[in-house]
Design an enzyme around this catalytic site. Structure first.
Site, PDB file in Angstrom:
ATOM      1  N   HIS A   1       2.404   2.847  -3.380  1.00 21.63           N
ATOM      2  CA  HIS A   1       1.675   3.395  -4.246  1.00 21.63           C
ATOM      3  C   HIS A   1       1.917   5.098  -4.270  1.00 21.63           C
ATOM      4  O   HIS A   1       2.126   5.490  -5.510  1.00 21.63           O
ATOM      5  CB  HIS A   1       0.048   3.424  -3.937  1.00 21.63           C
ATOM      6  CG  HIS A   1      -0.565   2.118  -4.570  1.00 21.63           C
ATOM      7  ND1 HIS A   1      -0.414   2.156  -5.969  1.00 21.63           N
ATOM      8  CD2 HIS A   1      -1.141   1.047  -4.027  1.00 21.63           C
ATOM      9  CE1 HIS A   1      -1.173   1.023  -6.333  1.00 21.63           C
ATOM     10  NE2 HIS A   1      -1.360   0.517  -5.156  1.00 21.63           N
TER      11      HIS A   1
ATOM     12  N   GLN B   1       0.839  -1.111   0.042  1.00 26.47           N
ATOM     13  CA  GLN B   1       0.082  -0.066  -0.054  1.00 26.47           C
ATOM     14  C   GLN B   1       0.992   1.382   0.151  1.00 26.47           C
ATOM     15  O   GLN B   1       0.394   2.246  -0.854  1.00 26.47           O
ATOM     16  CB  GLN B   1      -0.769   0.035   1.261  1.00 26.47           C
ATOM     17  CG  GLN B   1      -2.004   0.943   1.270  1.00 26.47           C
ATOM     18  CD  GLN B   1      -2.861   0.887   0.092  1.00 26.47           C
ATOM     19  OE1 GLN B   1      -3.184  -0.432  -0.172  1.00 26.47           O
ATOM     20  NE2 GLN B   1      -3.226   1.961  -0.642  1.00 26.47           N
TER      21      GLN B   1
ATOM     22  N   HIS C   1     -52.789  17.102 -10.441  1.00 24.03           N
ATOM     23  CA  HIS C   1     -52.358  15.637 -10.356  1.00 24.03           C
ATOM     24  C   HIS C   1     -53.588  14.872 -10.144  1.00 24.03           C
ATOM     25  O   HIS C   1     -53.705  14.059 -10.501  1.00 24.03           O
ATOM     26  CB  HIS C   1     -51.590  15.656  -8.873  1.00 24.03           C
ATOM     27  CG  HIS C   1     -49.826  16.063  -9.412  1.00 24.03           C
ATOM     28  ND1 HIS C   1     -49.506  17.308  -9.961  1.00 24.03           N
ATOM     29  CD2 HIS C   1     -48.990  15.135  -9.147  1.00 24.03           C
ATOM     30  CE1 HIS C   1     -48.138  17.072  -9.762  1.00 24.03           C
ATOM     31  NE2 HIS C   1     -47.764  15.962  -9.664  1.00 24.03           N
TER      32      HIS C   1
ATOM     33  N   GLU D   1     -10.761   1.116   2.854  1.00 23.74           N
ATOM     34  CA  GLU D   1     -10.728   0.700   1.257  1.00 23.74           C
ATOM     35  C   GLU D   1     -10.433  -0.737   1.242  1.00 23.74           C
ATOM     36  O   GLU D   1     -11.160  -1.558   0.677  1.00 23.74           O
ATOM     37  CB  GLU D   1      -9.864   1.423   0.570  1.00 23.74           C
ATOM     38  CG  GLU D   1      -9.955   1.241  -0.955  1.00 23.74           C
ATOM     39  CD  GLU D   1      -8.734   1.857  -1.542  1.00 23.74           C
ATOM     40  OE1 GLU D   1      -7.690   2.638  -1.168  1.00 23.74           O
ATOM     41  OE2 GLU D   1      -8.766   2.107  -2.982  1.00 23.74           O
ATOM     42  N   HIS D   2      -9.354  -1.184   1.769  1.00 25.00           N
ATOM     43  CA  HIS D   2      -9.006  -2.557   1.823  1.00 25.00           C
ATOM     44  C   HIS D   2      -8.588  -3.083   3.313  1.00 25.00           C
ATOM     45  O   HIS D   2      -8.153  -2.344   4.053  1.00 25.00           O
ATOM     46  CB  HIS D   2      -7.709  -2.714   1.185  1.00 25.00           C
ATOM     47  CG  HIS D   2      -7.388  -2.037  -0.369  1.00 25.00           C
ATOM     48  ND1 HIS D   2      -6.672  -0.842  -0.380  1.00 25.00           N
ATOM     49  CD2 HIS D   2      -7.991  -2.662  -1.394  1.00 25.00           C
ATOM     50  CE1 HIS D   2      -6.871  -0.690  -1.808  1.00 25.00           C
ATOM     51  NE2 HIS D   2      -7.233  -1.393  -2.417  1.00 25.00           N
TER      52      HIS D   2
ATOM     53  N   ASP E   1      -5.512  -6.338  -6.399  1.00 23.79           N
ATOM     54  CA  ASP E   1      -5.149  -5.521  -7.313  1.00 23.79           C
ATOM     55  C   ASP E   1      -5.226  -6.018  -8.877  1.00 23.79           C
ATOM     56  O   ASP E   1      -5.397  -5.305  -9.767  1.00 23.79           O
ATOM     57  CB  ASP E   1      -4.061  -4.793  -6.768  1.00 23.79           C
ATOM     58  CG  ASP E   1      -4.008  -4.125  -5.629  1.00 23.79           C
ATOM     59  OD1 ASP E   1      -4.926  -3.481  -5.518  1.00 23.79           O
ATOM     60  OD2 ASP E   1      -3.001  -3.993  -5.020  1.00 23.79           O
TER      61      ASP E   1
END
Lengths: 437, 437
Positions: free
Chosen positions: B262, B259, B420, B327-328, B361
């Protein structure tokens, strides 16, 4: 005067494009004011909410009176007539039954390599629903927002509704009660959105905010998007009625005017294969408008945005409908299902002459919060899906990792992400020791 | 230095909150520049695209060379090694198989009142995928965006990828080819987003834009949202690893560093029940970092945002995970399914010690475009659902309208929407004639 178009005319394409690109909304810039309000609520919390409510709604509140008490709600709800209560309960039950079918299912499977894959749905924990005050306080919209949230399993459901001069529509509170709303606060505008997104001492923050509102509310939702989820930024509403020559022009006129009476920016469009039908509907609309309570609004909408289009056949009607991507699409034709199959982009389709759009606004069951302004090309109406989120799941056996891991290692290398590859190689026992020295 | 926290410590809550609220992204304001670029592309079309590409990417283009020709694509793709091609094909096949299961189903039923209700899903007609250029041009991201679109049935699939100084990653073009992309343009930045949203003479507009990008791309996506659909505004990525005391610290260290490598803004968090495991993993990370090609990036991420938390038990770990909404989420514990059931908010869960995040990934099948920065509380990873939209359907018989229409009439009256109600009454034959006189 509404626009008359005919696909057989030489200038049709020009007129149709002008209609499609007409700007129906005054995008007055309220962003700076909204930014200041959000900042104020984040900094001063309840105090800011009370001051802003005094200024905008002429209502003196304290942190202790921000929230409706059960007694206050009960007292208001007691004022609802039995007939209104019964109608609202019928609507709530039908909306609940429809949305219950939308709950998505979890999935899990194991593939030949030994990877167990799938996903799991779970509800948003807390949702906040904005309900406009005053004339636009529609109890039906409370049902349409709150019931899908409840069906999804949202644990905590909050409503913010401004009460200008202290006035509240009892039906709004009853709709909240029928939907199972947990907390109701008498605040509105950008300050209500800020309070739900960031929280104050009195109001715990939520994870998702839905519901219609004015330009300030829309701008506030756009600004807090990311901090919380939002549903959509709704624009003025529209209806497209496609009719053959065998329809009651009065019925179609009422349908067009049911849209027009919402808002001077609303748009009503008729597409028909029969020039005489176009004339008859236009005449009926002109006859009815002066009799309406909301004649000024409906008249302005029809004058500025009303459109009647004569086409050669229904295939042409479907093609134009797909370019319009209407929020509401009524198919008053002999074979509505057949025509619906050709109409790809629409928020909601009403099939046949006995399904006026107005039943969809209240009691048919589907949601009335729908994508406007051509956004049906890429988005859907509000649903249970707006209140759930999906977690993907994967479990690999050592054998599965041995089977597919080497491809991950190679792709990681091609992307220059060494640790990605090493995290797989370490488990496969193929990690070059040099890397860890 | 990474942060060490222990839930047994008196100042834990303070430290945990500080970690949660740490801003990991420099929200430099590029909005004005992006507004100007979008306006320029809308006004001058292809000419603006060529000028902006010359300025930002040092590449001279004409309208005729904006798009990669089949011959150019074939020539680049021929440079890919057989091994890389095989790995990419394996990934594409697995991603396709996973996403094919996500296709939602249409529904239709008739209720006791005679209302036929349901919904229909249809694909977005045209989708545009933004692919970053240079170092961040990940072929895996092309697969993750394009394959769900193709599975959904998107008819026209467009890629914009900047080629600074004319350089393109052949694997990006191969990934586009394997995914069935129709058109590839060598443009990037806000100008590419503007071109896809509004169209030019050369590039027809799309309905939805997805894909990652820098601050300019993110701002452009936010600005064109509404004109077209967008997926999400992605922030820096994060991983949370929950581990018991019975794990290989090196494996966990590699996962945290996968991670961290990145982006310096990425965040890696370990939660463990075993203080010795926290120490061993921290030591392994420190040992590995200097050996990495991307040591500077991974080191900065770990130093600024790396976090190790010791908890009393796994229930406490799950509770913290739900506050982080990662996220993960990797669950390296004895009973990962049991723990996963308690972890409600997460983009993707990786179960067991042999499922490193890196396989997700690339090759496990689920999407790697996932909600970041706590947005897993209210949103989901990219999926087939992002490329379809739902049209709700209703058809009432005269009997059904008679059964439920009166409730609609009453609710319309309570909301002050006369037309209506009249649109229903006209069909029921109960319309007060006064209204139409």
């Amino acid at each position: 005067m509404p626009v008359f178009l005919n696909t057989s005319a030489a200038d049709f394409e020009q007129g149709f494009r002008a209609m499609l690109s007409a700007k129906r909304e005054d995008s007055s810039d309220v962003n700076d004011a909204v930014t200041a309000i959000i900042r104020d609520v984040r900094a001063r919390g309840d105090l800011a909410l009370c001051e802003l409510t005094a200024r905008f709604d002429r209502l003196q509140l304290t942190p202790a009176t921000l929230r409706f008490t059960p007694e206050e709600i009960a007292a208001e709800v007691a004022r609802v007539t039995p007939e209104d209560r019964a109608a609202l309960m019928l609507a709530a039950e039908r909306i609940r039954a429809y949305h219950a079918r939308q709950m998505p299912e979890d999935a899990s499977w194991t593939d030949p390599e030994g990877a167990t894959l799938g996903w799991r749905w779970s509800a948003v924990s807390a949702a906040g629903l904005y309900v406009p005050g005053g004339q636009a306080a529609y109890p039906s919209s409370v049902l349409m927002n709150a019931i899908p949230a409840r069906v999804a399993g949202v644990e905590r459901l909050v409503i913010c509704v401004p009460t200008p001069d202290g006035i509240i529509n009892p039906l709004v509170l009853l709709a909240a009660q029928l939907s199972g709303v947990d907390e109701i606060y008498r605040i509105g505008g950008a300050q209500a959105v800020a309070a739900m997104a960031y929280g104050t001492d009195t109001i715990a923050p939520v994870d998702k905010i839905t519901g219609p509102g004015n330009a300030y509310v829309a701008a506030a939702k756009r600004q807090v998007f990311g901090r919380v989820g939002i549903d959509m930024i709704a624009g003025p509403s529209e209806v497209l009625v496609i009719a053959d020559g065998d329809q009651n022009p009065d019925w179609l006129a009422w349908d067009l005017l049911a849209q027009a009476e919402h808002d001077a920016d609303a748009q009503s469009i008729l597409i028909t294969t029969d020039p005489a039908m176009a004339q008859a509907v236009a005449a009926a609309v002109d006859r009815i408008i002066p009799t309406l309570d909301r004649a000024a609004i409906a008249g302005a909408s029809w004058r500025d945005y009303g459109t009647l289009i004569v086409v050669r056949d229904l295939a042409e009607a479907a093609a134009l409908s797909n370019r319009i991507a209407p929020e509401h699409l009524e198919l008053c034709v002999d074979d509505p299902e057949g025509l619906a199959a050709q109409c790809i982009h629409a928020g909601a389709i009403f099939l046949g002459a006995h399904t006026p759009e107005a039943v969809g606004d209240y009691v048919s069951g589907p949601n009335h919060v729908l994508p406007t302004a051509r956004s049906a090309r890429f988005s859907s109406g509000l649903s249970v899906m707006d209140f759930v989120k999906r977690t993907t799941m994967a479990r690999l056996t050592p054998g599965a990792l041995a089977a597919i891991g080497p491809a991950a290692v190679r792709l990681a290398a091609s992307e220059g992400l060494q640790a990605h590859g090493a995290s797989v190689q370490a488990r496969l026992g193929t990690l070059n020791e040099r890397l860890t020295e």
